[in-house]
Design a protein around this motif. Structure first.
Motif, PDB file in Angstrom:
ATOM      1  N   ALA A  31       0.840  -1.205   0.000  1.00  0.00           N
ATOM      2  CA  ALA A  31       0.000   0.000   0.000  1.00  0.00           C
ATOM      3  C   ALA A  31       0.873   1.251   0.000  1.00  0.00           C
ATOM      4  O   ALA A  31       0.581   2.220  -0.709  1.00  0.00           O
ATOM      5  CB  ALA A  31      -0.932  -0.002   1.202  1.00  0.00           C
ATOM      6  N   LEU A  32       1.933   1.231   0.771  1.00  0.00           N
ATOM      7  CA  LEU A  32       2.825   2.391   0.829  1.00  0.00           C
ATOM      8  C   LEU A  32       3.580   2.605  -0.478  1.00  0.00           C
ATOM      9  O   LEU A  32       3.969   3.730  -0.790  1.00  0.00           O
ATOM     10  CB  LEU A  32       3.809   2.241   1.995  1.00  0.00           C
ATOM     11  N   ARG A  33       3.757   1.545  -1.256  1.00  0.00           N
ATOM     12  CA  ARG A  33       4.395   1.674  -2.573  1.00  0.00           C
ATOM     13  C   ARG A  33       3.424   2.171  -3.638  1.00  0.00           C
ATOM     14  O   ARG A  33       3.813   2.410  -4.771  1.00  0.00           O
ATOM     15  CB  ARG A  33       4.968   0.323  -3.023  1.00  0.00           C
ATOM     16  N   GLY A  34       2.143   2.284  -3.286  1.00  0.00           N
ATOM     17  CA  GLY A  34       1.150   2.781  -4.241  1.00  0.00           C
ATOM     18  C   GLY A  34       0.542   1.720  -5.126  1.00  0.00           C
ATOM     19  O   GLY A  34      -0.109   2.032  -6.120  1.00  0.00           O
ATOM     20  N   GLU A  35       0.729   0.460  -4.766  1.00  0.00           N
ATOM     21  CA  GLU A  35       0.125  -0.613  -5.551  1.00  0.00           C
ATOM     22  C   GLU A  35      -1.391  -0.577  -5.399  1.00  0.00           C
ATOM     23  O   GLU A  35      -1.918  -0.067  -4.412  1.00  0.00           O
ATOM     24  CB  GLU A  35       0.691  -1.964  -5.115  1.00  0.00           C
ATOM     25  N   LEU A  36      -2.086  -1.127  -6.375  1.00  0.00           N
ATOM     26  CA  LEU A  36      -3.547  -1.130  -6.392  1.00  0.00           C
ATOM     27  C   LEU A  36      -4.043  -2.530  -6.716  1.00  0.00           C
ATOM     28  O   LEU A  36      -3.331  -3.283  -7.365  1.00  0.00           O
ATOM     29  CB  LEU A  36      -4.058  -0.134  -7.431  1.00  0.00           C
ATOM     30  N   PRO A  37      -5.253  -2.860  -6.323  1.00  0.00           N
ATOM     31  CA  PRO A  37      -6.211  -2.039  -5.589  1.00  0.00           C
ATOM     32  C   PRO A  37      -5.831  -1.909  -4.114  1.00  0.00           C
ATOM     33  O   PRO A  37      -5.127  -2.744  -3.570  1.00  0.00           O
ATOM     34  CB  PRO A  37      -7.525  -2.796  -5.739  1.00  0.00           C
ATOM     35  N   LEU A  38      -6.348  -0.850  -3.514  1.00  0.00           N
ATOM     36  CA  LEU A  38      -6.164  -0.619  -2.081  1.00  0.00           C
ATOM     37  C   LEU A  38      -7.393  -1.123  -1.337  1.00  0.00           C
ATOM     38  O   LEU A  38      -8.525  -0.902  -1.774  1.00  0.00           O
ATOM     39  CB  LEU A  38      -5.991   0.869  -1.798  1.00  0.00           C
ATOM     40  N   GLY A  51      -7.857   0.892  14.585  1.00  0.00           N
ATOM     41  CA  GLY A  51      -8.633  -0.262  14.146  1.00  0.00           C
ATOM     42  C   GLY A  51      -8.490  -0.520  12.653  1.00  0.00           C
ATOM     43  O   GLY A  51      -8.946  -1.538  12.150  1.00  0.00           O
ATOM     44  N   TRP A  52      -7.846   0.399  11.934  1.00  0.00           N
ATOM     45  CA  TRP A  52      -7.685   0.265  10.488  1.00  0.00           C
ATOM     46  C   TRP A  52      -6.515  -0.630  10.102  1.00  0.00           C
ATOM     47  O   TRP A  52      -5.432  -0.537  10.678  1.00  0.00           O
ATOM     48  CB  TRP A  52      -7.459   1.633   9.834  1.00  0.00           C
ATOM     49  N   PHE A  53      -6.768  -1.478   9.096  1.00  0.00           N
ATOM     50  CA  PHE A  53      -5.738  -2.264   8.423  1.00  0.00           C
ATOM     51  C   PHE A  53      -5.875  -1.969   6.937  1.00  0.00           C
ATOM     52  O   PHE A  53      -6.969  -2.093   6.372  1.00  0.00           O
ATOM     53  CB  PHE A  53      -5.906  -3.759   8.707  1.00  0.00           C
ATOM     54  N   ILE A  54      -4.782  -1.570   6.315  1.00  0.00           N
ATOM     55  CA  ILE A  54      -4.794  -1.127   4.920  1.00  0.00           C
ATOM     56  C   ILE A  54      -3.733  -1.903   4.161  1.00  0.00           C
ATOM     57  O   ILE A  54      -2.588  -2.023   4.618  1.00  0.00           O
ATOM     58  CB  ILE A  54      -4.531   0.389   4.848  1.00  0.00           C
ATOM     59  N   TRP A  55      -4.113  -2.424   3.003  1.00  0.00           N
ATOM     60  CA  TRP A  55      -3.176  -3.185   2.182  1.00  0.00           C
ATOM     61  C   TRP A  55      -3.520  -3.018   0.711  1.00  0.00           C
ATOM     62  O   TRP A  55      -4.595  -2.553   0.359  1.00  0.00           O
ATOM     63  CB  TRP A  55      -3.184  -4.660   2.584  1.00  0.00           C
ATOM     64  N   ALA A  56      -2.584  -3.404  -0.133  1.00  0.00           N
ATOM     65  CA  ALA A  56      -2.802  -3.377  -1.577  1.00  0.00           C
ATOM     66  C   ALA A  56      -2.686  -4.800  -2.110  1.00  0.00           C
ATOM     67  O   ALA A  56      -1.961  -5.633  -1.561  1.00  0.00           O
ATOM     68  CB  ALA A  56      -1.788  -2.474  -2.263  1.00  0.00           C
ATOM     69  N   CYS A  57      -3.394  -5.039  -3.169  1.00  0.00           N
ATOM     70  CA  CYS A  57      -3.377  -6.337  -3.858  1.00  0.00           C
ATOM     71  C   CYS A  57      -3.921  -7.427  -2.946  1.00  0.00           C
ATOM     72  O   CYS A  57      -5.030  -7.316  -2.477  1.00  0.00           O
ATOM     73  CB  CYS A  57      -1.991  -6.640  -4.387  1.00  0.00           C
ATOM     74  N   GLU A  58      -3.130  -8.443  -2.667  1.00  0.00           N
ATOM     75  CA  GLU A  58      -3.596  -9.606  -1.913  1.00  0.00           C
ATOM     76  C   GLU A  58      -3.257  -9.508  -0.429  1.00  0.00           C
ATOM     77  O   GLU A  58      -2.207  -9.026  -0.060  1.00  0.00           O
ATOM     78  CB  GLU A  58      -2.973 -10.880  -2.491  1.00  0.00           C
ATOM     79  N   HIS A  73       0.699  10.114   9.011  1.00  0.00           N
ATOM     80  CA  HIS A  73       1.650   9.837   7.926  1.00  0.00           C
ATOM     81  C   HIS A  73       0.943   9.436   6.629  1.00  0.00           C
ATOM     82  O   HIS A  73       1.510   9.583   5.545  1.00  0.00           O
ATOM     83  CB  HIS A  73       2.625   8.726   8.322  1.00  0.00           C
ATOM     84  N   LEU A  74      -0.268   8.914   6.726  1.00  0.00           N
ATOM     85  CA  LEU A  74      -0.965   8.466   5.523  1.00  0.00           C
ATOM     86  C   LEU A  74      -1.299   9.603   4.574  1.00  0.00           C
ATOM     87  O   LEU A  74      -1.457   9.384   3.379  1.00  0.00           O
ATOM     88  CB  LEU A  74      -2.235   7.701   5.891  1.00  0.00           C
ATOM     89  N   VAL A  75      -1.401  10.813   5.076  1.00  0.00           N
ATOM     90  CA  VAL A  75      -1.700  11.965   4.221  1.00  0.00           C
ATOM     91  C   VAL A  75      -0.649  12.076   3.113  1.00  0.00           C
ATOM     92  O   VAL A  75      -0.981  12.352   1.964  1.00  0.00           O
ATOM     93  CB  VAL A  75      -1.788  13.272   5.048  1.00  0.00           C
ATOM     94  N   GLU A  76       0.606  11.822   3.452  1.00  0.00           N
ATOM     95  CA  GLU A  76       1.674  11.847   2.450  1.00  0.00           C
ATOM     96  C   GLU A  76       1.973  10.472   1.879  1.00  0.00           C
ATOM     97  O   GLU A  76       2.224  10.333   0.690  1.00  0.00           O
ATOM     98  CB  GLU A  76       2.963  12.408   3.065  1.00  0.00           C
ATOM     99  N   ASP A  77       1.966   9.452   2.719  1.00  0.00           N
ATOM    100  CA  ASP A  77       2.434   8.131   2.312  1.00  0.00           C
ATOM    101  C   ASP A  77       1.397   7.300   1.554  1.00  0.00           C
ATOM    102  O   ASP A  77       1.768   6.402   0.793  1.00  0.00           O
ATOM    103  CB  ASP A  77       2.906   7.340   3.529  1.00  0.00           C
ATOM    104  N   CYS A  78       0.119   7.560   1.765  1.00  0.00           N
ATOM    105  CA  CYS A  78      -0.943   6.785   1.109  1.00  0.00           C
ATOM    106  C   CYS A  78      -2.222   7.633   1.059  1.00  0.00           C
ATOM    107  O   CYS A  78      -3.249   7.279   1.638  1.00  0.00           O
ATOM    108  CB  CYS A  78      -1.162   5.484   1.875  1.00  0.00           C
TER     109      CYS A  78
END
Length: 111
Positions: A31-38, A51-58, A73-78
């Motif tokens: 997710a931090l690398r900008g891979e999709l889908p998020l 409580g949030w878990f965020i990931w990209a792809c699988e 940090h997500l404002v800039e990183d994701c």
């Protein structure tokens, strides 16, 4: 940012439940690398987490798949996920180019 979050919650009929910016999320390197889908899902917050878990792809069950990161940090990183972060516990999202899906998942509240 808050107005965009409020509008998104209203659009999906979800309560506005903004987490503390100093709390942590679990986020994958993909997710931090900008891979999709998020993808994102929110459990109940506890012990300084949103409580949030965020990931990209699988999804992965690897113990180091999610890294703790302060929400601000997500404002800039994701930044793509920021509009979704006021969805309350028990909600999920999936976003990709030209696609946005947001839904309630009560199973998240049982764990």
């Amino acid at each position: 940012m808050e107005e965009e979050q409020r509008n998104l919650c209203k659009r999906y009929g979800a309560g506005f439940t903004a987490p503390e910016e100093t709390y942590k999320v679990g986020v994958s390197d993909s997710a931090l690398r900008g891979e999709l889908p998020l993808h994102g899902l929110r459990h109940w917050p506890e012990s300084g987490t949103t409580g949030w878990f965020i990931w990209a792809c699988e999804w992965s069950d690897a113990p180091d798949f999610f890294k703790p990161l302060h929400l601000y940090h997500l404002v800039e990183d994701c930044p793509t996920v920021v509009p979704f972060l006021a969805l309350p516990p028990g909600w999920r999202f999936m976003v990709a180019p030209g696609h946005e899906d947001v839904w309630s998942d009560s199973d998240l509240l049982d764990s």
